[in-house]
Write an enzyme that holds these catalytic residues in place. Structure first.
Site, PDB file in Angstrom:
ATOM      1  CD  GLU A 116      -3.217  -0.899   0.674  1.00  0.00           C
ATOM      2  OE1 GLU A 116      -3.313   0.098  -0.080  1.00  0.00           O
ATOM      3  OE2 GLU A 116      -4.137  -1.702   0.886  1.00  0.00           O
ATOM      4  CG  HIS A 139      -5.371   0.276   5.835  1.00  0.00           C
ATOM      5  ND1 HIS A 139      -6.753   0.337   5.838  1.00  0.00           N
ATOM      6  CD2 HIS A 139      -5.048  -0.884   5.196  1.00  0.00           C
ATOM      7  CE1 HIS A 139      -7.236  -0.728   5.226  1.00  0.00           C
ATOM      8  NE2 HIS A 139      -6.228  -1.491   4.830  1.00  0.00           N
ATOM      9  CG  HIS A 141      -8.243  -5.034   7.603  1.00  0.00           C
ATOM     10  ND1 HIS A 141      -7.589  -6.144   7.089  1.00  0.00           N
ATOM     11  CD2 HIS A 141      -7.909  -4.004   6.792  1.00  0.00           C
ATOM     12  CE1 HIS A 141      -6.892  -5.792   6.021  1.00  0.00           C
ATOM     13  NE2 HIS A 141      -7.071  -4.502   5.827  1.00  0.00           N
ATOM     14  CG  HIS A 211      -9.661  -2.593   2.014  1.00  0.00           C
ATOM     15  ND1 HIS A 211      -8.907  -2.109   0.967  1.00  0.00           N
ATOM     16  CD2 HIS A 211      -8.759  -3.087   2.898  1.00  0.00           C
ATOM     17  CE1 HIS A 211      -7.636  -2.316   1.189  1.00  0.00           C
ATOM     18  NE2 HIS A 211      -7.513  -2.910   2.371  1.00  0.00           N
TER      19      HIS A 211
END
Length: 267
Positions: A116, A139, A141, A211
């Site tokens: 990423e 980031h 989840h 996502h």
């Protein structure tokens, strides 16, 4: 040499702390999630000019604002549960070339950065171009927020923001700009990065459909807290539904009172 830098190691410790939280929360299955932190200001001139450990890697686009900037980045395929224990074996320190066209790994091992990375760097480049001192892109989840993103009605920034704010007062205070929404795009793609940048014009927290969640900020602990708080609100909502009722939530008047009391922007 770089481990003798106390300011840098204190920041690495904070990254490890958050990586551990992400794993403990169940938000970092296998190699899920990634972190990048701009550490340029923490390094000495000698550390900024450390020799590259591998040939430079070209970026998909020139990141003009990032020339000479240095980042700690979690590694591709690396687990948060291991990053929390051994950050230099599961992440790397990279230096953007002066023209912003490539990056070099300068410490401590030639660990390839997260897949990423293009998204992260494009976000850092955008934030710097706007004069925002946001050094962190985080980031992860969060299970309950991803679950909500599978329903079309939750893929509306105004709806998800208002509903989650109304679950608990702290949500309105800790995430005052609400949640931006990015419809599904291929993970790691520039399309995803550009769609996220558009949301970062108004938000510090962005939900990627099916996502995960992303937060930007000056401090990695605060980024984690923003995600954690919204995940708590989502859990309150889902727990109420599981108990068999639709939660009433705080009223608009109560939310406005919070905004006035904490000097927050009104909706």
């Amino acid at each position: 040499m770089i481990r003798n830098n106390q300011a840098l190691m204190a920041e690495i410790d904070r990254i490890c702390e958050v990586a551990g939280y992400l794993w403990e929360k169940g938000w970092a299955e296998r190699n899920g999630g990634n972190i990048s932190v701009n550490i340029t200001e923490l390094l000495t001139e000698a550390e900024k000019n450390l020799p590259a450990l591998a040939p430079a890697t070209q970026l998909q686009e020139v990141m003009g604002e990032l020339g000479g900037h240095i980042f700690y980045v979690t590694g591709t395929g690396k687990r948060m549960r291991y990053i929390s224990l051994k950050p230099f074996e599961n992440g790397s320190i990279i230096r953007i070339t002066p023209d912003g066209s490539a990056y070099e790994i300068i410490a401590e091992q030639p660990i390839s950065p997260t897949s990423e990375l293009p998204s992260h760097l494009l976000m850092h480049n955008f934030l710097l171009s706007k004069g925002r001192n946001n050094k962190v892109v985080l980031h992860t989840h969060p299970t309950n927020l991803i679950a909500l993103s599978h329903s079309p009605r939750w893929l509306n920034s105004a709806y998800i923001t208002h509903t989650l704010w109304s679950m608990i007062p702290e949500s309105r205070v800790i995430v005052p700009k609400g949640i931006g929404i990015v419809p599904y795009e291929l993970p790691g793609s520039m399309k995803l990065a550009y769609a996220t940048i558009k949301q970062l014009e108004k938000h510090d927290v962005v939900l990627w459909e099916k996502h995960g969640l992303l937060a930007v900020g000056e401090d990695i602990i605060e980024c984690f807290d923003s995600i954690d708080t919204m995940a708590k609100s989502a859990q309150i909502y889902l727990d109420a539904r599981t108990a068999g009722f639709e939660p009433v939530g705080m009223t608009d008047k109560q939310l406005d009172e919070l905004a006035v009391a904490f000097n927050l922007p009104l909706e």
